[in-house]
Design a protein around this motif. Structure first.
Motif, PDB file in Angstrom:
ATOM      1  N   LEU A   1       6.843   5.065   1.095  1.00 16.16           N
ATOM      2  CA  LEU A   1       7.119   5.201   2.519  1.00 16.16           C
ATOM      3  C   LEU A   1       8.040   4.095   3.002  1.00 16.16           C
ATOM      4  CD1 LEU A   1       6.592   6.429   5.330  1.00 16.16           C
ATOM      5  CD2 LEU A   1       4.550   4.975   5.473  1.00 16.16           C
TER       6      LEU A   1
ATOM      7  N   ARG B   1       0.801  -1.215   0.000  1.00 16.49           N
ATOM      8  CA  ARG B   1       0.000   0.000   0.000  1.00 16.49           C
ATOM      9  C   ARG B   1       0.839   1.274   0.000  1.00 16.49           C
ATOM     10  NH1 ARG B   1      -5.372  -0.604   1.024  1.00 16.49           N
ATOM     11  NH2 ARG B   1      -6.078  -2.684   1.576  1.00 16.49           N
ATOM     12  N   TYR B   2       2.023   1.223   0.617  1.00 18.34           N
ATOM     13  CA  TYR B   2       2.826   2.440   0.759  1.00 18.34           C
ATOM     14  C   TYR B   2       4.288   2.175   0.366  1.00 18.34           C
ATOM     15  CZ  TYR B   2      -1.271   3.529   3.605  1.00 18.34           C
ATOM     16  OH  TYR B   2      -2.552   3.707   4.054  1.00 18.34           O
TER      17      TYR B   2
END
Length: 440
Positions: A98, A94-95
């Motif tokens: 990050l 999802r990230y």
């Protein structure tokens, strides 16, 4: 069959092509709202959409597999050893941006030192799936121009002379480097005792360094430091040279016809076991892919000095390697191929082979380089390899290994050398047990 969501991968692909959702939906013949739902994991990825994505964007279907995050999950596990793998996988999917920043911070030492140059170059090749298309095709083109393998040494020497004004001096060196180039005299000196394949490699390496230097600079330019760019420059030249010695279409067809029998391939190309294994790990040309291999080289102390992967194998960077891994057993049977069906804690299964390799002797009393070379693939690819013959390939027969003791979650391992990081050690004063470093 379980549903598979691939929103992060689809979004990454779209952004990499600088497309809006509307643009991508039009290319895939989908509605924009449906694509939006796919990207936000509100709809599972269907086989029809997967094939459309692969065809329209020339990307391997494995790009959308959750297994592609295996290495990242392993690295996150080093930083967060007690967090369940599924949560780490969800975070990665999802990230991804990050997670990249988190890993960059985690890999720095307490003094704040940045990632080392060799780690940067290793990641550079990993992100390319260990395949550089432009260099592979240039090497293949040069090999085609040179003709039959037995003619390549002479014709390469001629090409260096006519194309680049370099005079080749064979057997000018009796010890030390295999190749020394003298820019001031435009002379290339080669060491005595090199095989025909080694001579072809060194001549191709020098040809690439002089003829394709600008391309090497361009390819390595994304790396952040001068030192890492210099290391990558040489690594790219070596990649080019390997593509001349073992041209892509020839080695792929030969590998497939021999079921990846490394000794037969090495005999065919006149190359060593390690060089052949390394080249096999690069056969990932779109539309003509070989088995996606992982390639490693380690010494007796367990130091991994080479690590390349065409896919997402996930050993720890920082916590050592598993003593139950077959590559360590290879030193027990020098010069013989050792095989292992292995299972990681996340239930991914592999076929691994390993064998020791030695450098030639340089004289009495001088130390001899010795390594173990390992080549592995996902178990679902194992039947393509001759090394699967006679093995029980069922997951239940696999040897349980791990990513290194500090990151490994396995309990009751007889070879555990350290407790799992982040876990509390269980001390039992009322019993003497065989298990070391029990945790809770």
């Amino acid at each position: 069959m379980s549903k598979h969501f691939a929103g992060a991968a689809i979004r990454t692909l779209r952004r990499g092509h600088n497309l809006t959702q509307q643009d991508m939906a039009r290319r895939l013949n989908l509605s924009t709202s449906y694509l939006n739902q796919l990207e936000n994991d509100q709809r599972p990825l269907t086989v029809t959409v997967l094939m459309s994505l692969s065809t329209n964007f020339d990307v391997d279907p494995a790009f959308f597999s959750p297994d592609r995050h295996a290495r990242t999950v392993s690295e996150l596990r080093d930083a967060f050893p007690t967090v369940p793998d599924q949560q780490l996988a969800d975070l990665t999917a999802r990230y991804p941006d990050l997670v990249t920043q988190v890993l960059d911070l985690a890999e720095r030492s307490p003094s704040g030192r940045e990632k080392g140059p060799y780690s940067l170059v290793r990641d550079f090749f990993y992100e390319a799936h260990n395949y550089i298309d432009s260099l592979d095709r240039l090497g293949e083109e040069l090999a085609s121009r040179l003709g039959e393998p037995q003619l390549r040494v002479t014709r390469l020497a001629t090409a260096l002379d006519l194309d680049l004004g370099v005079s080749v001096r064979f057997r000018k060196i009796t010890s030390g480097p295999r190749r020394i180039f003298h820019p001031e005299t435009r002379e290339l000196h080669l060491r005595t005792g090199l095989s025909e394949a080694q001579l072809t490699f060194e001549l191709s390496l020098q040809y690439g360094l002089l003829a394709h230097s600008e391309l090497f600079n361009e390819l390595s330019s994304p790396l952040p430091t001068e030192e890492s760019r210099g290391i990558a420059h040489l690594a790219l030249a070596q990649y080019f040279a390997a593509a001349v010695v073992m041209p892509y279409e020839v080695i792929l067809s030969t590998a497939e016809s021999t079921r990846y029998d490394i000794d037969r391939l090495a005999d065919h190309f006149g190359t060593g076991f390690e060089t052949t294994c390394h080249r096999l790990s690069t056969l990932q040309r779109p539309g003509a892919r070989g088995v996606p291999f992982f390639f490693v080289r380690t010494d007796r102390a367990g130091n991994i000095s080479k690590r390349q992967s065409a896919t997402g194998f996930h050993f720890s960077r920082t916590g050592g390697s598993c003593p139950l891994w077959v590559i360590h057993r290879a030193f027990e049977t020098p010069g013989r191929v050792t095989r292992q069906v292995a299972s990681m804690p996340d239930n991914r299964n592999y076929l691994w082979i390993a064998r020791t390799v030695q450098d030639q002797l340089r004289g009495f009393g001088q130390p001899r380089k010795e390594f173990a070379v390992g080549l592995g693939c996902d178990l679902d690819q194992a039947e393509r390899l001759i090394y699967a013959n006679g093995l029980d390939l069922s997951p239940g027969s696999a040897t349980p290994i791990g990513p290194g003791c500090r990151a490994c979650s396995r309990q009751h391992c007889p070879q555990r050398a350290f407790p799992q990081a982040g876990k509390k050690v269980l001390v039992n004063l009322d019993a003497t047990v065989d298990e070391s470093y029990a945790t809770y």
